[in-house]
Design a protein around this motif. Structure first.
Motif, mmCIF file in Angstrom:
data_model
loop_
_atom_site.group_PDB
_atom_site.id
_atom_site.type_symbol
_atom_site.label_atom_id
_atom_site.label_comp_id
_atom_site.label_asym_id
_atom_site.label_seq_id
_atom_site.Cartn_x
_atom_site.Cartn_y
_atom_site.Cartn_z
ATOM 1 N N GLN A 67 -22.190 28.010 64.329
ATOM 2 C CA GLN A 67 -20.727 28.097 64.260
ATOM 3 C C GLN A 67 -20.285 29.365 63.567
ATOM 4 O O GLN A 67 -19.379 30.058 64.048
ATOM 5 C CB GLN A 67 -20.159 26.867 63.530
ATOM 6 C CG GLN A 67 -20.419 25.575 64.278
ATOM 7 C CD GLN A 67 -20.264 24.334 63.413
ATOM 8 O OE1 GLN A 67 -20.368 24.395 62.201
ATOM 9 N NE2 GLN A 67 -20.042 23.198 64.063
ATOM 10 N N VAL A 68 -20.926 29.698 62.467
ATOM 11 C CA VAL A 68 -20.546 30.894 61.707
ATOM 12 C C VAL A 68 -20.828 32.156 62.510
ATOM 13 O O VAL A 68 -19.974 33.043 62.617
ATOM 14 C CB VAL A 68 -21.286 30.918 60.346
ATOM 15 C CG1 VAL A 68 -21.085 32.241 59.638
ATOM 16 C CG2 VAL A 68 -20.829 29.760 59.473
ATOM 17 N N ALA A 69 -22.016 32.257 63.091
ATOM 18 C CA ALA A 69 -22.408 33.466 63.804
ATOM 19 C C ALA A 69 -21.648 33.647 65.113
ATOM 20 O O ALA A 69 -21.476 34.772 65.573
ATOM 21 C CB ALA A 69 -23.914 33.469 64.066
ATOM 22 N N SER A 70 -21.196 32.557 65.721
ATOM 23 C CA SER A 70 -20.498 32.677 67.005
ATOM 24 C C SER A 70 -19.012 32.965 66.839
ATOM 25 O O SER A 70 -18.329 33.253 67.809
ATOM 26 C CB SER A 70 -20.690 31.414 67.840
ATOM 27 O OG SER A 70 -20.020 30.311 67.262
ATOM 28 N N ALA A 71 -18.504 32.894 65.626
ATOM 29 C CA ALA A 71 -17.064 33.098 65.376
ATOM 30 C C ALA A 71 -16.666 34.554 65.587
ATOM 31 O O ALA A 71 -17.431 35.457 65.494
ATOM 32 C CB ALA A 71 -16.717 32.676 63.962
#
Length: 71
Positions: A67-71
């Protein structure tokens, strides 16, 4: 979304491949890579993570890095 039966080993492989994308994104642009190529690389890896987040076979895996990296 429904999926065919998936084994714990397959889930582990998908998680590992997704973490490869997370690690690539968080490492930053490699030396010698053009800004254009890096932007393309980021886009492809973020899209991969978004696709993986949509899968319904996750069990107890921590998806926060995705979730963090795809934001």
């Amino acid at each position: 979304m429904t999926t065919e039966a998936i084994t714990p080993e397959q889930i582990s492989k998908h998680y590992s491949a997704s973490m490869d994308s997370v690690n690539l994104i968080t490492a930053g642009k490699p030396e010698g890579m053009s800004a254009e190529d890096w932007a393309d690389c980021l886009s492809r890896n973020k899209e991969h993570l978004k696709i993986m987040l949509a899968k319904d076979y996750w069990t107890t895996e921590d998806l926060t890095p995705f979730q963090v990296a795809s934001a």
